[in-house]
Design a protein around this motif. Sequence first.
Motif, PDB file in Angstrom:
ATOM      1  N   TYR A 160      40.619  30.474  30.631  1.00 41.27           N
ATOM      2  CA  TYR A 160      40.861  31.459  30.974  1.00 41.27           C
ATOM      3  C   TYR A 160      40.363  32.972  30.764  1.00 41.27           C
ATOM      4  O   TYR A 160      39.472  33.357  31.351  1.00 41.27           O
ATOM      5  N   ILE A 161      40.025  32.596  29.497  1.00 38.09           N
ATOM      6  CA  ILE A 161      38.157  33.613  28.939  1.00 38.09           C
ATOM      7  C   ILE A 161      37.760  33.645  29.966  1.00 38.09           C
ATOM      8  O   ILE A 161      37.303  34.422  30.301  1.00 38.09           O
ATOM      9  N   GLU A 162      36.891  32.201  30.356  1.00 35.65           N
ATOM     10  CA  GLU A 162      36.054  31.793  31.187  1.00 35.65           C
ATOM     11  C   GLU A 162      35.879  32.555  32.407  1.00 35.65           C
ATOM     12  O   GLU A 162      35.139  33.238  33.376  1.00 35.65           O
ATOM     13  N   LYS A 163      37.106  32.764  33.357  1.00 39.39           N
ATOM     14  CA  LYS A 163      37.421  33.243  34.665  1.00 39.39           C
ATOM     15  C   LYS A 163      37.929  34.546  34.942  1.00 39.39           C
ATOM     16  O   LYS A 163      38.484  35.048  35.286  1.00 39.39           O
ATOM     17  N   ILE A 164      37.614  35.450  33.258  1.00 40.70           N
ATOM     18  CA  ILE A 164      38.126  37.022  33.812  1.00 40.70           C
ATOM     19  C   ILE A 164      37.195  37.110  34.185  1.00 40.70           C
ATOM     20  O   ILE A 164      35.512  36.976  34.284  1.00 40.70           O
ATOM     21  N   GLU A 165      37.443  37.651  34.764  1.00 41.05           N
ATOM     22  CA  GLU A 165      35.851  38.978  36.232  1.00 41.05           C
ATOM     23  C   GLU A 165      35.775  39.600  36.025  1.00 41.05           C
ATOM     24  O   GLU A 165      36.679  41.201  34.977  1.00 41.05           O
ATOM     25  N   VAL A 166      34.755  40.314  35.917  1.00 41.40           N
ATOM     26  CA  VAL A 166      34.083  41.284  35.415  1.00 41.40           C
ATOM     27  C   VAL A 166      32.863  41.658  36.351  1.00 41.40           C
ATOM     28  O   VAL A 166      31.929  41.313  36.561  1.00 41.40           O
ATOM     29  N   GLY A 167      32.871  43.062  36.927  1.00 46.74           N
ATOM     30  CA  GLY A 167      32.639  43.333  37.929  1.00 46.74           C
ATOM     31  C   GLY A 167      32.327  42.522  39.603  1.00 46.74           C
ATOM     32  O   GLY A 167      31.863  41.912  39.881  1.00 46.74           O
ATOM     33  N   GLY A 168      33.339  41.654  39.590  1.00 45.80           N
ATOM     34  CA  GLY A 168      33.446  40.682  41.339  1.00 45.80           C
ATOM     35  C   GLY A 168      32.440  39.147  40.456  1.00 45.80           C
ATOM     36  O   GLY A 168      32.916  38.732  40.884  1.00 45.80           O
ATOM     37  N   GLN A 169      32.034  39.165  39.128  1.00 46.69           N
ATOM     38  CA  GLN A 169      32.152  38.107  38.720  1.00 46.69           C
ATOM     39  C   GLN A 169      33.134  37.497  37.696  1.00 46.69           C
ATOM     40  O   GLN A 169      33.482  38.472  37.132  1.00 46.69           O
ATOM     41  N   ALA A 170      32.826  35.757  37.355  1.00 45.66           N
ATOM     42  CA  ALA A 170      33.318  35.245  36.743  1.00 45.66           C
ATOM     43  C   ALA A 170      32.460  35.589  35.000  1.00 45.66           C
ATOM     44  O   ALA A 170      31.072  35.924  34.888  1.00 45.66           O
TER      45      ALA A 170
END
Length: 184
Positions: free
Chosen positions: A161-171
């Motif tokens: 789940y952590i890897e998929k957190i979106e930051v600025g529209g990116q994983a």
Amino acid sequence: MSTQKTNEFGGEIGGVTLMGKAHSLSALFIVLLRATIGGMILFAGLGKVAEWPFDAAGYLANIDPASPVSGLYGAMAATPWFVEFANVFVPATQVLIGAALIAGAFVRLAALGGAMQMMLFYLGGWSGDVFALFESTLIYAIVFLTVAAFGAGRVLGLDAYIEKIEVGGQALVEKFPALRYVLG
């Protein structure tokens, strides 16, 4: 009709390609391995906290003289600020490593920390005996590294789940690729 993924894995080491195929129960056992080694180090840390004050000096000062690190560990034991640091650092990191592995969060970082601690304990326990090559702390270090290599945090773990957190529209791992070395 069911579609079944092939669980192949492999790598190249020194020009030799290694390939394997995982059993369908492999994911279950990697989670059990992660949770077991996590529980082992968590309870080692909690034991040190429960018997507070923990004192690393006794361990450091009593290393077998045949150990290649006996002089170094003896010097550490004779350095009060280092002993005070170790008295907090060892139990705290053991609790954090164990909790992270059980939760499946920051698994590669936690497993590397666990492997490093086990190698330090292994070197400290080295008696020069050939049978000491397979002492339990070395086995634990290899188990920690195995958990890291398999990216065990992605299987029933928070790292997926952590890897998929979106930051600025990116994983997260796409935006910060270096995180692949600590997550997984």
